[in-house]
Design a protein around this motif. Structure first.
Motif, PDB file in Angstrom:
ATOM      1  N   SER A  63       0.336 -10.445   4.221  1.00  0.00           N
ATOM      2  CA  SER A  63       0.920 -11.757   3.968  1.00  0.00           C
ATOM      3  C   SER A  63       1.877 -12.036   5.117  1.00  0.00           C
ATOM      4  O   SER A  63       2.921 -11.388   5.224  1.00  0.00           O
ATOM      5  N   GLY A  64       1.489 -12.941   5.995  1.00  0.00           N
ATOM      6  CA  GLY A  64       2.299 -13.190   7.192  1.00  0.00           C
ATOM      7  C   GLY A  64       2.354 -11.931   8.041  1.00  0.00           C
ATOM      8  O   GLY A  64       1.326 -11.362   8.389  1.00  0.00           O
ATOM      9  N   SER A  65       3.569 -11.449   8.327  1.00  0.00           N
ATOM     10  CA  SER A  65       3.703 -10.228   9.126  1.00  0.00           C
ATOM     11  C   SER A  65       3.973  -9.004   8.248  1.00  0.00           C
ATOM     12  O   SER A  65       4.367  -7.954   8.745  1.00  0.00           O
ATOM     13  N   ASP A  66       3.740  -9.115   6.941  1.00  0.00           N
ATOM     14  CA  ASP A  66       3.951  -7.990   6.029  1.00  0.00           C
ATOM     15  C   ASP A  66       2.627  -7.343   5.644  1.00  0.00           C
ATOM     16  O   ASP A  66       1.631  -8.028   5.432  1.00  0.00           O
ATOM     17  N   ILE A  67       2.651  -6.011   5.536  1.00  0.00           N
ATOM     18  CA  ILE A  67       1.528  -5.276   4.963  1.00  0.00           C
ATOM     19  C   ILE A  67       1.988  -4.830   3.585  1.00  0.00           C
ATOM     20  O   ILE A  67       3.113  -4.348   3.417  1.00  0.00           O
ATOM     21  N   ILE A  68       1.129  -5.037   2.591  1.00  0.00           N
ATOM     22  CA  ILE A  68       1.486  -4.759   1.208  1.00  0.00           C
ATOM     23  C   ILE A  68       0.478  -3.761   0.641  1.00  0.00           C
ATOM     24  O   ILE A  68      -0.711  -4.062   0.553  1.00  0.00           O
ATOM     25  N   PHE A  69       0.959  -2.574   0.302  1.00  0.00           N
ATOM     26  CA  PHE A  69       0.084  -1.555  -0.272  1.00  0.00           C
ATOM     27  C   PHE A  69      -0.061  -1.794  -1.764  1.00  0.00           C
ATOM     28  O   PHE A  69       0.882  -2.227  -2.434  1.00  0.00           O
ATOM     29  N   SER A  70      -1.231  -1.511  -2.299  1.00  0.00           N
ATOM     30  CA  SER A  70      -1.499  -1.782  -3.714  1.00  0.00           C
ATOM     31  C   SER A  70      -0.841  -0.767  -4.639  1.00  0.00           C
ATOM     32  O   SER A  70      -0.683  -1.030  -5.821  1.00  0.00           O
ATOM     33  N   GLU A  71      -0.465   0.398  -4.100  1.00  0.00           N
ATOM     34  CA  GLU A  71       0.198   1.430  -4.913  1.00  0.00           C
ATOM     35  C   GLU A  71       1.403   1.971  -4.176  1.00  0.00           C
ATOM     36  O   GLU A  71       1.452   1.930  -2.946  1.00  0.00           O
ATOM     37  N   ASP A  72       2.363   2.504  -4.928  1.00  0.00           N
ATOM     38  CA  ASP A  72       3.517   3.158  -4.315  1.00  0.00           C
ATOM     39  C   ASP A  72       3.061   4.369  -3.532  1.00  0.00           C
ATOM     40  O   ASP A  72       2.081   5.039  -3.890  1.00  0.00           O
ATOM     41  N   LEU A  73       3.757   4.671  -2.440  1.00  0.00           N
ATOM     42  CA  LEU A  73       3.459   5.864  -1.662  1.00  0.00           C
ATOM     43  C   LEU A  73       4.055   7.069  -2.350  1.00  0.00           C
ATOM     44  O   LEU A  73       5.158   7.007  -2.886  1.00  0.00           O
TER      45      LEU A  73
END
Length: 77
Positions: A64-74
């Motif tokens: 989203s824009g310049s963000d990477i969003i992981f679907s699960e917590d690391l």
């Protein structure tokens, strides 16, 4: 062969920096190249590896824009 839309770029691979990944970190990270925000058009334009494991775009992460969003917590494991 002609393309509909923007012709894809080839051979331009760059390393995108993010914050350090740690267990319990948030799932959203800002992406930068040389300190400037990096905004890919789609998640499919990225090759993402976490601890040597390649992540699947749209399933494991999105953009989203310049963000990477992981679907699960690391996690530590």
């Amino acid at each position: 062969m002609p393309y509909i839309g923007t012709q894809p770029l080839t051979g331009k691979f760059q390393i995108v920096s993010t914050s350090a990944f740690n267990a319990g970190s948030p799932t959203t990270f800002a992406m930068t190249i040389g300190g400037a925000p990096f905004k890919p058009a789609t998640a499919e334009q990225l090759i993402v590896s976490v601890n040597g494991v390649t992540q699947a775009p749209t399933f494991s992460f999105s953009c989203s824009g310049s963000d990477i969003i992981f679907s699960e917590d690391l996690t530590a494991s």
